[in-house]
Design an enzyme around this catalytic site. Structure first.
Site, short mmCIF file in Angstrom:
data_model
loop_
_atom_site.label_atom_id
_atom_site.label_comp_id
_atom_site.label_asym_id
_atom_site.label_seq_id
_atom_site.Cartn_x
_atom_site.Cartn_y
_atom_site.Cartn_z
N LEU A 12 0.77 -1.17 -0.13
CA LEU A 12 0.05 0.12 -0.04
C LEU A 12 0.91 1.17 -0.06
O LEU A 12 0.74 2.26 -0.88
CB LEU A 12 -0.95 0.04 1.34
CG LEU A 12 -2.03 0.97 1.41
CD1 LEU A 12 -2.90 1.41 0.30
CD2 LEU A 12 -2.65 1.07 2.52
N ASP A 37 10.24 3.36 12.69
CA ASP A 37 9.96 2.15 13.09
C ASP A 37 8.80 2.44 14.14
O ASP A 37 9.07 3.12 15.08
CB ASP A 37 10.99 1.57 13.83
CG ASP A 37 10.95 0.14 14.67
OD1 ASP A 37 9.62 -0.08 14.73
OD2 ASP A 37 11.66 -0.42 15.14
N ALA A 61 2.44 -2.52 8.87
CA ALA A 61 1.93 -3.63 9.65
C ALA A 61 2.66 -4.79 9.80
O ALA A 61 3.61 -5.22 8.80
CB ALA A 61 0.58 -3.95 8.91
N TYR A 62 2.45 -5.90 10.58
CA TYR A 62 2.81 -7.18 10.60
C TYR A 62 1.89 -7.88 9.69
O TYR A 62 0.66 -7.99 10.26
CB TYR A 62 3.13 -7.75 12.01
CG TYR A 62 3.69 -9.18 11.97
CD1 TYR A 62 4.96 -9.24 12.21
CD2 TYR A 62 2.69 -10.08 11.75
CE1 TYR A 62 5.36 -10.78 12.57
CE2 TYR A 62 2.82 -11.36 11.64
CZ TYR A 62 4.38 -11.51 12.11
OH TYR A 62 4.96 -12.90 12.16
N THR A 102 -8.48 -4.56 8.83
CA THR A 102 -8.50 -5.77 7.94
C THR A 102 -9.88 -6.43 8.16
O THR A 102 -10.54 -6.52 9.50
CB THR A 102 -7.33 -6.59 8.15
OG1 THR A 102 -7.54 -7.94 7.41
CG2 THR A 102 -7.09 -6.90 9.45
N TYR A 143 -3.36 -12.52 13.98
CA TYR A 143 -3.21 -11.38 13.36
C TYR A 143 -4.63 -10.65 13.27
O TYR A 143 -4.29 -9.44 13.47
CB TYR A 143 -2.76 -11.68 11.56
CG TYR A 143 -3.27 -10.59 10.66
CD1 TYR A 143 -2.11 -9.67 10.53
CD2 TYR A 143 -4.32 -10.76 9.77
CE1 TYR A 143 -2.38 -8.67 9.63
CE2 TYR A 143 -4.54 -9.60 8.90
CZ TYR A 143 -3.44 -8.56 8.88
OH TYR A 143 -3.69 -7.68 7.93
N LYS A 147 -4.67 -6.81 15.12
CA LYS A 147 -5.24 -5.70 14.25
C LYS A 147 -6.54 -5.03 14.96
O LYS A 147 -6.62 -3.75 14.95
CB LYS A 147 -5.69 -6.11 12.83
CG LYS A 147 -4.31 -6.54 11.88
CD LYS A 147 -3.54 -5.32 11.73
CE LYS A 147 -4.07 -4.32 10.42
NZ LYS A 147 -3.19 -3.15 10.01
N TRP A 168 -8.19 -8.43 1.05
CA TRP A 168 -7.71 -9.01 -0.24
C TRP A 168 -7.00 -8.00 -1.01
O TRP A 168 -7.11 -8.06 -2.20
CB TRP A 168 -9.00 -9.71 -0.80
CG TRP A 168 -9.58 -10.74 -0.30
CD1 TRP A 168 -9.52 -11.22 1.16
CD2 TRP A 168 -10.38 -11.96 -0.79
NE1 TRP A 168 -10.37 -12.48 1.23
CE2 TRP A 168 -10.86 -12.84 0.02
CE3 TRP A 168 -10.52 -12.15 -2.41
CZ2 TRP A 168 -11.68 -13.73 -0.09
CZ3 TRP A 168 -11.41 -13.31 -2.55
CH2 TRP A 168 -11.83 -14.05 -1.55
N1 LIG Z 1 -2.36 -7.54 2.02
C1 LIG Z 1 -3.64 -7.79 2.35
O1 LIG Z 1 -4.05 -8.59 1.87
C2 LIG Z 1 -4.26 -6.86 3.36
C3 LIG Z 1 -5.78 -7.35 3.52
C4 LIG Z 1 -6.37 -6.29 4.84
C5 LIG Z 1 -5.79 -5.39 5.16
N2 LIG Z 1 -4.36 -4.98 4.89
C6 LIG Z 1 -3.72 -4.09 5.74
O2 LIG Z 1 -3.48 -3.18 4.78
C7 LIG Z 1 -2.25 -2.41 5.39
C8 LIG Z 1 -1.14 -2.34 4.50
O3 LIG Z 1 -0.81 -3.78 4.01
P1 LIG Z 1 0.40 -4.16 2.80
O4 LIG Z 1 -0.64 -5.17 2.04
O5 LIG Z 1 0.65 -2.94 2.34
O6 LIG Z 1 1.28 -4.83 3.72
P2 LIG Z 1 2.81 -5.11 3.24
O7 LIG Z 1 3.14 -5.24 2.10
O8 LIG Z 1 3.35 -6.39 4.05
O9 LIG Z 1 3.85 -3.93 3.84
C9 LIG Z 1 3.63 -3.63 5.33
C10 LIG Z 1 4.85 -2.54 5.41
O10 LIG Z 1 5.01 -2.43 6.97
C11 LIG Z 1 6.34 -2.17 7.41
N3 LIG Z 1 6.50 -2.61 8.83
C12 LIG Z 1 6.71 -3.70 9.30
N4 LIG Z 1 7.11 -3.38 10.81
C13 LIG Z 1 7.04 -2.23 10.79
C14 LIG Z 1 7.49 -1.18 11.77
N5 LIG Z 1 7.57 -1.63 12.96
N6 LIG Z 1 7.60 0.06 11.75
C15 LIG Z 1 7.37 0.65 10.68
N7 LIG Z 1 7.12 -0.19 9.28
C16 LIG Z 1 7.02 -1.43 9.47
C17 LIG Z 1 6.86 -3.42 6.43
O11 LIG Z 1 8.51 -2.95 6.28
P3 LIG Z 1 9.54 -3.87 6.09
O12 LIG Z 1 9.35 -4.69 5.02
O13 LIG Z 1 10.70 -3.14 6.17
O14 LIG Z 1 9.39 -4.92 7.30
C18 LIG Z 1 6.33 -3.18 5.35
O15 LIG Z 1 6.94 -2.39 4.19
C19 LIG Z 1 -1.74 -3.26 6.70
O16 LIG Z 1 -2.28 -2.66 7.66
C20 LIG Z 1 -2.62 -4.31 6.59
O17 LIG Z 1 -2.82 -5.09 7.79
C21 LIG Z 1 -3.81 -5.99 4.09
#
Ligand SMILES: NC(=O)c1ccc[n+]([C@@H]2O[C@H](COP(=O)([O-])OP(=O)(O)OC[C@H]3O[C@@H](n4cnc5c(N)ncnc54)[C@H](OP(=O)(O)O)[C@@H]3O)[C@@H](O)[C@H]2O)c1
Length: 309
Positions: A12, A37, A61-62, A102, A143, A147, A168
């Site tokens: 995102l 961080d 996010a994790y 989420t 997870y 959240k 998704w």
């Molecule tokens: N992906 C899905 O299907 C999905 C679905 C529903 C909701 N969401 C929500 O949407 C949001 C964005 O998801 P996404 O798909 O973009 O996730 P993503 O690709 O996994 O990206 C998460 C980012 O968070 C960073 N991060 C992890 N720990 C951190 C910390 N302590 N401080 C600062 N940054 C940190 C990671 O950096 P590093 O790589 O350097 O660790 C990564 O760049 C999240 O809140 C997720 O819960 C996602």
């Protein structure tokens, strides 16, 4: 107007960077996990002190849903404590927080043509359009719990927040279901994909535009509008339907088999029904949402354009 984006290297975060150039009235500050961080409160305050953001979009996010089951401390540290750190910092600097959550805060399911959102009480969904912001959350995995608790600490800490629940998520950036399907299709002749989980794919670029629309349409008179909002693309499908559409658009011939969740066991349980009702965000912010098939097609074109497939 300064908008600070955390987790800038995530899916995102990269999608917001992709659209940011269109918005000349916003000074975006993109921070990756080493620059900011979110588990480090001192660093949060130092970064906010430097940029004095009007808005903070927390995409950090994790997100390793299965791994969270075996390392819950790390998931809580980022998704709950990290969210709290940002809420505390936003409060100190009077910054409006947009936090991404989420569909995994729910564990809804579909039975005999009806959706229910609570396995124990078997409460039927009130809206035929999907889960509403007011439905009672009921996460079953670590997870989802981290959240949900992230949402709750924000609600209890800083009133000037928007919590946007989505589902998704995919994009031309990072790793996601589309890229996994395309890679597997290049390695195998047949593929089995789960066909009994229903939800809606969300193109992260569409979500980015929606977040910016909220920011741009916000004014002080909107203070009553803080709270939880759902956003995904329109329509619904199963993971099998999603895969089938990816292969149809890209003209890939593969033997695609529908299977049940029980044939593809994972450490974390997945919600069976994740469709989100978007009436609130559409009505209040006038956001028009694309059908998931159209947005998928746009993403696949982008991947082709940059020769990623
Ligand atoms: N992906 C899905 O299907 C999905 C679905 C529903 C909701 N969401 C929500 O949407 C949001 C964005 O998801 P996404 O798909 O973009 O996730 P993503 O690709 O996994 O990206 C998460 C980012 O968070 C960073 N991060 C992890 N720990 C951190 C910390 N302590 N401080 C600062 N940054 C940190 C990671 O950096 P590093 O790589 O350097 O660790 C990564 O760049 C999240 O809140 C997720 O819960 C996602």
């Amino acid at each position: 107007m300064v908008v600070l984006v955390t987790g800038a290297n995530g899916q995102l975060g990269q999608a917001i960077q992709f659209v940011a150039g269109k918005y000349s009235t916003i000074d975006f500050v993109f921070c990756n996990s080493s620059e900011l961080d979110i588990t480090n409160l001192v660093q949060c305050k130092a970064v906010f002190d430097q940029y004095k953001p009007n808005f903070c979009v927390n995409t950090a996010a994790y997100t390793a849903v299965d791994k969270a089951e075996s390392e819950p401390e790390k998931a809580f540290a980022i998704n709950t404590n990290g969210a709290e750190n940002l809420a505390l910092t936003c409060k100190e600097f009077d910054t409006i927080l947009l936090h991404i959550s989420t569909d995994f805060v729910f564990d809804a399911y579909f039975l005999n043509g009806k959706a229910f959102y609570d396995r124990e009480l078997r409460l039927p969904l009130k809206s035929g359009l999907g889960l509403r912001e007011t439905d009672v959350p009921f996460p079953t995995g670590i997870y989802g719990l981290t959240k949900l608790q992230g949402e709750q600490v924000i609600q209890g800490t800083w009133e000037k927040h928007f919590i946007i629940r989505t589902s998704w998520v995919y994009s031309q950036f990072g790793n996601n279901f589309i890229k996994t399907m395309l890679r597997l299709a290049s390695e195998k002749d047949s593929l089995s994909v789960v066909n009994d989980q229903i939800g809606t794919p969300t193109n992260a670029v569409d979500l980015s535009e929606a977040l910016i629309k909220i920011i741009l349409s916000f004014n002080v008179g909107h203070s009553k509008l803080f709270g939880i909002y759902n956003f995904s693309n329109e329509g619904k499908c199963t993971w099998y339907d999603f895969a089938k559409e990816i292969f149809r658009i890209n003209n890939i011939q593969i033997n695609l088999k529908p299977i049940e969740t029980k044939e593809y066991p994972t450490p974390a349980k997945r919600p069976k029904y994740s469709v989100l009702d978007k009436t609130k965000i559409k009505t209040i912010f006038g956001i028009k949402i694309n059908d998931w098939r159209d947005s998928l097609s746009v993403c696949l074109q982008q991947l082709k354009k940059y020769n990623e497939i």
